[in-house]
Design an enzyme around this catalytic site. Structure first.
Site, PDB file in Angstrom:
ATOM      1  CG  HIS A 170      -0.376   1.682   2.651  1.00 34.03           C
ATOM      2  ND1 HIS A 170       0.411   0.867   3.415  1.00 34.03           N
ATOM      3  CD2 HIS A 170      -1.030   0.861   1.808  1.00 34.03           C
ATOM      4  CE1 HIS A 170       0.234  -0.384   3.058  1.00 34.03           C
ATOM      5  NE2 HIS A 170      -0.640  -0.417   2.079  1.00 34.03           N
ATOM      6  CD  GLU A 171      -3.996   1.748  -0.611  1.00 32.50           C
ATOM      7  OE1 GLU A 171      -3.649   1.194  -1.667  1.00 32.50           O
ATOM      8  OE2 GLU A 171      -4.169   1.125   0.441  1.00 32.50           O
ATOM      9  CG  HIS A 231       0.278  -0.395  -2.732  1.00 31.44           C
ATOM     10  ND1 HIS A 231       1.272  -1.299  -2.486  1.00 31.44           N
ATOM     11  CD2 HIS A 231      -0.599  -0.531  -1.718  1.00 31.44           C
ATOM     12  CE1 HIS A 231       1.007  -1.949  -1.363  1.00 31.44           C
ATOM     13  NE2 HIS A 231      -0.123  -1.495  -0.872  1.00 31.44           N
ATOM     14  CD  GLU A 250       0.006  -4.282   1.558  1.00 31.17           C
ATOM     15  OE1 GLU A 250      -0.267  -3.236   2.176  1.00 31.17           O
ATOM     16  OE2 GLU A 250      -0.332  -4.474   0.383  1.00 31.17           O
TER      17      GLU A 250
END
Lengths: 662, 199
Positions: free
Chosen positions: A175-176, A179, A268
């Site tokens: 997930h990071e 980003h 997100e």
């Protein structure tokens, strides 16, 4: 269902695009409103029909000017804020939140697993491996910080690393990485910048009105008594513009914040969908989200600076009010449903710790990590940054390596390890490291401390000096690095005092050796940007052609360190072959002063990154020329590469030589 | 006058199209390099896996003296896979070499799986710190191999999609991007049977 993550990604991208368009439209609308209000006021004041406007240039000029000023305010304010946010870099954010950098040679199995998972996800997402920081927090959370993929760092809470299973951890890290890959940090910094510009507009309006009411009021009366119509008209225009700016600024900020939060929520969803793409395992990220929901600590962070970085976290890091409109993250349940539509809405039992982690980890978790201020257990937590050449051996940790690392840790008394975590005591540690071994110099230094340092710091130094003296010199640089986060917590006035003491201590010792000098340079380099306005050196040289002298100075110093003259000559030649385009001249030992070296390093910091890497490479070649690298040479190299602002590449030492020395 | 305007519009159009084509060219090169790099990642990780295995055998040997055969099978399978990789990487387009590598990989995975299953019976070995670290290393390398394959397929797909979508498809052939990138078949046996190395 695992296959529709591409669809969910493009949905999230489209929503973001739409929101960003709205943001731009809002800025355009603000400028238009200012211009038209100014035009209306001007024309109503002049009591002339609108058609005649072209006959009166000033009637055009005033609205145009107002519009221009508005635009300049927004753009200028935005650029200022964006530059400010950019300059920090990811490392500073992570350390500001109390993060501690993890190194590949860590002995802690949890940290090792975390680093491995980060590498796996870096491969899966095709991005470089970022530095990883661990935050001493109980909640499950993680963040990515930094402006571009190049200076991005990952921060992971201790709770996240210990409580999640490997699959779940993969999901969080993936997930990071999304980003980082999608440039989300950059986008939110830009949005924050534009919002700041709009806010500035409101503040300017406020300022205009205040100026008018406190000083302008009397002048307007005198103007009116003169019968000077245009003066009164101008003032009215200014008042109206002030009011309009005030209203637009604050209304704009209000709605802008809503849009920003909405953008953040879309990102997100995008990151969640990408996490499924990278891991091909929806259970991982969904499981991690469920674990957050199941725990009392959830994803909350306790650090004071947590709110500033709220847009970067994995899950909501700070309480953002009752309305979901301002939340930077969508509600957990919605995120889980987006990934796992079959979810029954129940969170799993909180105590279900992954079986793969032993009971020792459990004990560490419940006992050691309640509050940020509690120093972590010394035996597992000390970041022993032995020579980063160990990077080479990550895959094959020989027993020699492990003994070496463990010995190093044991050498640092617990008292000192704790001291490095505490701002007062950390200062004492640094001062004690600077004390000279010669009794007479030391007396002079202690005198300086008595005069200039705060009494309790002075006391700590006196109490600590014996312990510090006994330390192996190998742990000196690690100790400095361990102290940095605590030192950053100093107030500006404390810093000024600390800096003065530091310089005096270093000077008292009239002859500093290269290693000591490097230690102090590393310390200052990391501390000064926190308290003084220092720009990172702009790139001025795109090749090394003009820098032969500087390279010679640096290589001579590296070659001479810890070698006799014959070996130094060989070492210098070894290094010089790496920079073959230059004609390098070895400088005799007597001529290589530290002043020259400092100037040379400062100049070399302006070289483009690629060539800086080559310089570090050459230094590495020089110290490993004799097939025997001492810790001192290795630490020196680490320091030099740090000063050159170059991520330390693995050392090019034949592994036989490297391991034989332990 | 109108002639000049028409000319200016024409020049402008040509410029815009030219810039677009340059953009397409650069994008193609970027995507191609990305998937080629992803391929080399797989190789790196496979090599790393082979390097770890002798360490593993060395550690296990002391505890599992009775399982000589299993250990030898692991080493043989490893050596076979190493030579398979050498052949495959010297000529990636050779389908037979690729298949041989894939077969050797499967053999290695099976042998390792057996070794780990047997090691369950040795509590001393499980308590060994060195073994725990090796297990973590092998797990992460296995994961990296499969993530590297997956990243390769993702980037190859991205390249193919871009190349085949409308405006680029008109020019991609001109720039020598006529061949689609080959997707790696996920050999289900290799992926699914990545040895369970959790204790």
């Amino acid at each position: 269902m695992a296959s529709d993550f591409f669809q969910r990604q493009s949905d999230a991208r489209r929503s973001t695009l739409w929101l960003v368009c709205m943001f731009c439209l809002a800025v355009i609308a603000i400028v238009t409103i200012v211009v038209s209000v100014a035009a209306v006021v001007v024309s109503s004041q002049s009591r002339q029909p609108m058609q005649a406007i072209s006959a009166h240039p000033e009637q055009l000029a005033i609205p145009a000017l107002a519009g221009l000023i508005t635009l300049v305010l927004i753009v200028g304010g935005s650029i200022y804020k964006i530059l400010e946010l950019r300059s920090g870099g990811g490392t500073q954010v992570a350390e500001g939140l109390g993060g501690r950098r993890l190194y590949p040679n860590t002995q802690d199995p949890t940290e090792k697993r975390l680093l491995n998972v980060v590498e796996e996800m870096a491969i899966a997402s095709g991005t470089p491996v970022p530095p990883v920081f661990m935050l001493p927090e109980k909640g499950i959370n993680a963040f990515a910080a930094g402006y571009s993929p190049g200076d991005a760092v990952l921060g992971v809470t201790r709770g996240c690393a210990t409580q999640l299973s490997r699959e779940q951890l993969q999901g969080v890290i993936a997930h990071e990485f999304s980003h980082i890959l999608n440039g989300d940090m950059r986008m939110s910094i830009k949005l924050i910048g534009v919002l700041h510009g709009i806010l500035l507009l409101g503040l300017t309006g406020h300022l205009i009105l205040r100026m008018f009411f406190y000083s302008g009021g009397s002048r307007s009366r005198s103007n009116r008594s003169d019968g000077n119509n245009s003066g009164g008209q101008a003032i009215l225009v200014i008042i109206v513009i002030g009011v309009v700016l005030l209203v637009l600024g604050f209304v704009g900020t209000f709605f802008g914040n809503l849009i920003k939060a909405a953008v953040s929520r879309q990102r997100e969803y995008l990151a969640d969908a990408s996490a499924v793409q990278f891991t091909r395992n929806p259970e991982g990220i969904a499981g991690a989200l469920k674990q957050i929901g199941a725990r009392a600590a959830g994803s909350r962070l306790k650090t004071a600076g947590a709110a500033e970085a709220s847009h970067m976290y994995f899950a909501q890091g700070v309480w953002e009010g009752f309305s979901g409109l301002w939340a930077t993250h969508p509600p957990l349940a919605k995120r889980i449903r987006a990934i796992d539509p079959q979810w029954d809405g129940k969170f799993p039992e909180a105590d279900a710790l992954p079986a793969s982690l032993g009971s020792d980890v459990l004990a560490g978790f419940t006992g050691g990590v309640q509050l940020q201020s509690v120093p972590p257990a010394a035996s597992t937590e000390v970041p022993v940054q032995i020579i980063d050449e160990a990077v080479n051996h990550v895959g094959e940790p020989t027993t020699a390596h492990q003994h070496y690392a463990a010995d190093l840790v044991r050498q640092i008394p617990e008292l000192i390890v704790e001291a490095t975590h505490e701002p007062y005591a950390a200062r004492a540690v640094i001062f004690a490291l600077l004390l000279n071994r010669q009794a007479e110099v030391r007396l002079r230094q202690l005198e300086i401390l008595r005069k200039n340092a705060p009494a309790d710091v002075n006391q700590l130094v006196v109490g600590m000096q014996a312990d510090i003296d006994r330390l192996d010199a190998r742990v000196r640089l690690p100790l400095v690095e361990m102290s940095l986060p605590a030192l950053r917590a100093m107030s500006p006035s404390q810093y000024v005092e600390f800096y003065r003491c530091f310089v005096d201590l270093a000077k008292a010792d009239q002859h500093i050796d290269l290693f000591e000098w490097m230690l102090s340079q590393v310390l200052l380099r990391h501390l000064r940007p926190q308290f003084e306005r220092i720009k990172s050196p702009p790139v001025m040289y795109y090749g090394l052609q003009q820098l032969g002298r500087e390279c010679s100075i640096l290589l001579s110093a590296m070659a001479a360190a810890g070698n006799n003259d014959a070996v130094a000559k060989l070492a210098f030649q070894q290094g010089a072959t790496r920079l073959s385009e230059l004609k390098l001249q070895q400088r005799p030992r007597s001529e290589s002063g530290l002043g020259d070296l400092r100037v040379a390093l400062e100049k070399l910091a302006h070289v483009a990154v690629k060539h800086r890497g080559r310089i570090v490479d050459a230094c590495a070649a020089a110290i490993s020329a004799d097939q025997h690298v001492t810790w001192q040479e290795a630490e020196l190299l680490r320091g030099i590469s740090d000063l050159l602002d170059c991520p330390m590449p693995p050392l090019l030492i034949p592994s036989a030589a490297a391991s034989s020395r332990y | 006058m109108t002639g000049w305007i028409a000319l200016a519009v024409l020049v402008g159009l040509v410029l815009i199209i030219g810039m677009y084509v340059v953009g397409v060219f650069n994008q193609l090169v970027k995507l191609q390099n990305r998937y080629e790099n992803a391929f080399s990642q797989i190789e790196v990780q496979l090599k790393r896996r082979y390097d770890l295995i002798p360490n593993l055998v060395e550690t296990v040997k002391g505890y599992m003296a009775h399982e000589r055969e299993t250990l030898e099978a692991v080493i043989t399978a490893r050596n076979k896979a190493v030579s398979g990789l050498q052949q495959a990487s010297s000529d990636p387009s050779n389908v037979a070499a690729m298949q041989a590598l894939s077969g050797a990989e499967q053999g290695l995975t099976g042998a390792l799986g057996k070794l780990f299953a047997l090691s369950e019976a040795y509590p001393d070995l499980k308590a060994n710190q060195n073994m725990a670290q090796l297990t973590e290393e092998i797990t992460t390398t296995e994961n990296k191999v499969s993530f590297a394959r997956q990243a390769y397929n993702d980037s190859a797909t991205a390249y193919n999609t871009y190349k085949e979508s409308f405006p680029p498809v008109a020019v991609a052939g001109l720039f020598g991007h006529s061949q689609n990138a080959q997707l790696l078949q996920f050999d289900s046996a290799v992926i699914a049977e990545a040895p369970k190395v959790s204790f």
